[in-house]
Design an enzyme around this catalytic site. Structure first.
Site, PDB file in Angstrom:
ATOM      1  N   ARG A  27     -15.534  -6.495 -16.524  1.00 27.92           N
ATOM      2  CA  ARG A  27     -14.142  -6.050 -16.379  1.00 27.92           C
ATOM      3  C   ARG A  27     -14.031  -4.534 -16.188  1.00 27.92           C
ATOM      4  NH1 ARG A  27     -10.674 -10.063 -18.218  1.00 27.92           N
ATOM      5  NH2 ARG A  27      -9.024  -8.536 -18.370  1.00 27.92           N
ATOM      6  N   ASN A 100      -6.021  -1.963 -22.679  1.00 24.47           N
ATOM      7  CA  ASN A 100      -6.279  -2.428 -21.316  1.00 24.47           C
ATOM      8  C   ASN A 100      -4.935  -2.478 -20.602  1.00 24.47           C
ATOM      9  OD1 ASN A 100      -6.935  -3.795 -18.965  1.00 24.47           O
ATOM     10  ND2 ASN A 100      -7.084  -5.809 -19.971  1.00 24.47           N
ATOM     11  N   GLY A 101      -4.778  -1.642 -19.580  1.00 25.97           N
ATOM     12  CA  GLY A 101      -3.502  -1.635 -18.852  1.00 25.97           C
ATOM     13  C   GLY A 101      -3.136  -0.215 -18.460  1.00 25.97           C
ATOM     14  N   LYS A 489     -17.726  -9.028   1.094  1.00 26.87           N
ATOM     15  CA  LYS A 489     -18.884  -9.196   0.198  1.00 26.87           C
ATOM     16  C   LYS A 489     -19.899  -8.087   0.423  1.00 26.87           C
ATOM     17  CE  LYS A 489     -17.729 -11.324  -2.040  1.00 26.87           C
ATOM     18  NZ  LYS A 489     -16.655 -12.194  -2.422  1.00 26.87           N
ATOM     19  N   GLU A 492     -18.706  -4.680  -0.886  1.00 29.61           N
ATOM     20  CA  GLU A 492     -18.648  -4.596  -2.349  1.00 29.61           C
ATOM     21  C   GLU A 492     -20.002  -4.323  -2.974  1.00 29.61           C
ATOM     22  OE1 GLU A 492     -15.662  -7.330  -4.709  1.00 29.61           O
ATOM     23  OE2 GLU A 492     -16.762  -8.516  -3.253  1.00 29.61           O
ATOM     24  N   LYS A 607     -14.047  -6.861 -12.283  1.00 35.42           N
ATOM     25  CA  LYS A 607     -13.873  -8.260 -11.919  1.00 35.42           C
ATOM     26  C   LYS A 607     -12.407  -8.649 -11.848  1.00 35.42           C
ATOM     27  CE  LYS A 607     -15.230 -12.446 -11.181  1.00 35.42           C
ATOM     28  NZ  LYS A 607     -15.685 -12.698  -9.805  1.00 35.42           N
TER      29      LYS A 607
HETATM   30  O1  M6R Z   1      -9.131 -13.057  -9.833  1.00 32.90           O
HETATM   31  P1  M6R Z   1      -8.529 -13.007  -8.468  1.00 32.90           P
HETATM   32  O2  M6R Z   1      -9.032 -14.106  -7.582  1.00 32.90           O
HETATM   33  O3  M6R Z   1      -7.041 -12.956  -8.480  1.00 32.90           O
HETATM   34  O4  M6R Z   1      -9.064 -11.653  -7.860  1.00 32.90           O
HETATM   35  C1  M6R Z   1      -8.668 -11.198  -6.601  1.00 32.90           C
HETATM   36  C2  M6R Z   1      -9.576 -10.088  -6.121  1.00 32.90           C
HETATM   37  O5  M6R Z   1      -9.521  -9.009  -6.997  1.00 32.90           O
HETATM   38  C3  M6R Z   1     -11.027 -10.551  -6.000  1.00 32.90           C
HETATM   39  O6  M6R Z   1     -11.153 -11.657  -5.165  1.00 32.90           O
HETATM   40  C4  M6R Z   1     -11.901  -9.411  -5.451  1.00 32.90           C
HETATM   41  O7  M6R Z   1     -11.561  -9.130  -4.129  1.00 32.90           O
HETATM   42  C5  M6R Z   1     -13.368  -9.777  -5.589  1.00 32.90           C
HETATM   43  N1  M6R Z   1     -14.097  -8.674  -6.130  1.00 32.90           N
HETATM   44  C6  M6R Z   1     -13.999 -10.179  -4.309  1.00 32.90           C
HETATM   45  O8  M6R Z   1     -15.354 -10.453  -4.433  1.00 32.90           O
END
Ligand code: M6R
Length: 612
Positions: A27, A100-101, A489, A492, A607
């Site tokens: 996170r 967190n926020g 991908k 990232e 994440k």
């Molecule tokens: O948890 P979520 O599916 O709502 O997250 C959305 C995006 O933050 C998430 O898909 C992000 O783009 C990933 N790191 C992609 O691998």
């Protein structure tokens, strides 16, 4: 973003918190810290960097305590540093807090506090909220609980906070709005965390705290209240998750474990819902709300990142099979627009974590406008699952690698079943096509398994192209969103610049980038557009671009044009994205590894994006 853990009970708190922070590190991992309380002594330790650095820093420190809180940070206000790491001390040193926020009106509050003589030791909004609480407590001579309540009524933004106080030797006070909080109930002990992963080892009984709720947590007692100081009965649920699901199980990284889990996660997703022999799809979330779904004037899909890409695939599938117009929206745009939502519109929300802040706010807005919300969510019990009127879980199990992999294929499988179920009820699909797609879908886990058996081929391709500075990903039709996903991908986890485009659109600009140094990944499976994409490959080849293609087994034409290729088993074009994305996940993983990147925790990412 940011992971928080708390413990109060009879065990040593630090080992519980440290293990929890490691599990929540996905996170955020800019810095981490703990606050431990024993005999009126409140010790705060924090360190820039990953949790391992905190662990090393803690060697030789006084860790004896049965109550404590811990935090792993994804920086918002203030750079990653020791001083901005949480927990923070209040000015009088009596209270410690993790958060967190984002507190949006922190600047105004800070100005007031500075006028009163407060000095700040960090650049964070968290320290402002903490001193605001301290100031209220001092001025009103009230309890900490009361001061927190007053403060939270005055702040705007999102928070999940855990607070401990010197004079309160066994109590953690927690509160949430917009950022998740789960409380695990043990025997004479309680565990608090951003998700269930730090808790599952100790208890399966949990309470999900709701927005605007305050929890007063002691070893033997859990009191829940709203901000109006009224008690709320905690709703205890049982976790449906095993410890093994959140461990690496012999793999080097969570990402590769999660890629290789896909035959079983897709199988779990289909299990009990799809029966090709009987020609049946049973999805209670769809069947119980079929009137809403079938008669929708329009479907609006709301998501972010990879989930948004799943939404794009769903747009093509739903329009094809159900003949309902579909729009796909970035949650972050939708929430700030003045979107037209009519009676009869259905919103499909897609999210792995179920905690993405932009998606949550967009859904709240849609709900306020009377929309019916169908959630496609992976994390059971998460905020988005709870906001939705109905939905279907993806059942991919906990996804810990920052790059989303198995959640994406789970989303595609669910969305395919949702479309098929609606189409069947609506009569917009022929019996033959329905039966054919059910059979194809049922065979997906086996085909994914076959793809994974050849993973080494992608390792070799990754090795060859790892030094490229840019990549282009091209696909058409159902594979266009896969091209976007492949590019995301790679960006990232390898930090290589990559762009995804519809293959034909390439001529309208990106083709200028093509030269002998540019690898161009084509998703060129056998479908309606096959001949067209072959022409696009020729156009790249003519300009000396390096072609890497994902093709259907037996396609000699594409393989001949390509510099490198990877074959996948033949399938229906509507189902192809579930297969074609897998080689792209592997390619990114192996490029990331070849470049020595920590693929589970790539820089700057988290994440779960719980801040806007
Ligand atoms: O948890 P979520 O599916 O709502 O997250 C959305 C995006 O933050 C998430 O898909 C992000 O783009 C990933 N790191 C992609 O691998």
């Amino acid at each position: 973003m940011c992971g928080i853990v708390g413990y109060t009970g009879s065990r040593q708190a630090y080992p519980v918190i440290l293990k929890g922070l490691k599990r929540l590190e996905y996170r955020g991992y800019d810095s981490s810290g703990v606050a431990l309380l024993k005999n009126g002594e409140l010790n705060v330790y924090k360190k820039k960097g990953k949790v391992a650095e905190l662990e090393e820093f803690m060697i030789g420190k006084n860790i004896d305590a049965q109550i404590g809180i811990g935090h792993t940070r994804w920086a918002t206000h203030g750079e990653p540093s020791d001083r901005n790491a949480h927990p923070h001390h209040s000015a009088n040193g009596k209270i410690a807090m993790i958060h967190n926020g984002i507190i949006e009106n922190y600047a105004l509050i800070k100005q007031d506090l500075v006028k009163k003589g407060y000095q700040f030791t960090s650049d964070t909004d968290t320290e402002v909220l903490l001193n605001f609480i301290e100031d209220i407590q001092t001025n009103n001579a009230c309890s900490l609980e009361e001061a927190i309540r007053i403060a939270l009524k005055r702040v705007t933004g999102a928070y999940c906070i855990l607070i401990i106080e010197k004079d309160n030797p066994d109590t953690i006070i927690a509160a949430r709005k917009g950022s998740p909080l789960v409380i695990g109930i043990g025997k004479g002990e309680h565990f608090l965390a951003s998700d269930a992963s730090p808790i599952i080892e100790y208890t399966k009984e949990v309470v999900y705290v709701n927005d605007y709720e305050l929890a007063i947590v002691k070893p033997d007692e859990l009191i829940l209240k709203n901000l109006g100081n009224e008690k709320i009965t905690p709703y205890v649920t049982k976790l449906d998750m095993e410890l093994a699901a959140i461990e690496k199980g012999g793999y080097e990284h969570f990402m590769i474990k999660e890629i290789f889990e896909q035959p079983s996660t897709i199988f779990d997703c289909l299990r009990g819902r799809l029966d090709a022999k009987e020609g049946l799809i049973k999805m209670s979330g769809v069947d119980e709300n079929i009137e809403h779904l079938m008669n929708a004037n329009r479907i609006i899909i709301i998501a972010c990142g990879t989930s948004w890409h799943a939404g794009l695939v769903a747009e093509y599938i739903i329009e094809e099979l159900c003949r309902i117009p579909v729009e796909v929206e970035y949650a972050s745009e939708f929430r700030y627009r003045n979107p037209i939502i009519n009676k009869g519109d259905v919103i499909i929300a897609i999210s792995q974590s179920g905690e993405t802040a932009d998606t949550i706010v967009a859904l709240e807005k849609a709900k306020d406008n009377g929309a019916f919300i169908f959630g496609v969510v992976n994390a059971v019990g998460s905020s988005i699952a709870r906001i939705s009127n109905a939905g279907a879980y993806t059942h991919a199990g906990p996804e810990i690698g920052v790059a989303s992999t198995k959640a994406f294929t789970g989303q595609l499988a669910v969305l395919m079943m949702v479309a098929l179920d609606i189409a069947k009820h609506k009569g917009s699909i022929t019996e033959e096509k329905y039966a054919e797609l059910l059979n194809e879908l049922e065979s997906v886990p086996e085909k994914v398994d076959a793809i994974l058996k050849n993973a080494d081929q992608l390792k070799a391709i990754a090795e060859k192209y790892k030094s490229a500075s840019d990549f282009l990903f091209l696909g058409r039709g159902y594979n266009f969103p896969v091209a976007l996903e492949g590019a995301l991908k790679l960006k990232e986890i390898s930090y290589i610049h990559a762009e995804g485009y519809p293959a034909a659109e390439m001529k309208h600009g990106p083709i200028a980038l093509v030269d002998e140094n540019l690898p161009v990944v084509f998703i060129a499976t056998k479908d309606l557009y096959h001949e067209k994409i072959i022409s696009n490959m020729q156009e790249i080849k003519a300009r000396k671009g390096k072609i890497i293609s994902i093709i259907t087994e037996g396609d000699n034409v594409s393989s001949e044009i390509s510099n490198d290729y990877f074959c996948i088993p033949a399938t229906d074009e509507l189902i192809a994205p579930i297969l074609t994305v897998i080689p792209l996940q592997l390619l990114s993983y192996y490029v990331g590894i070849a470049k020595g990147i920590d693929v589970d925790k790539p820089r700057n990412l988290a994440k779960s994006v719980t801040v806007e």
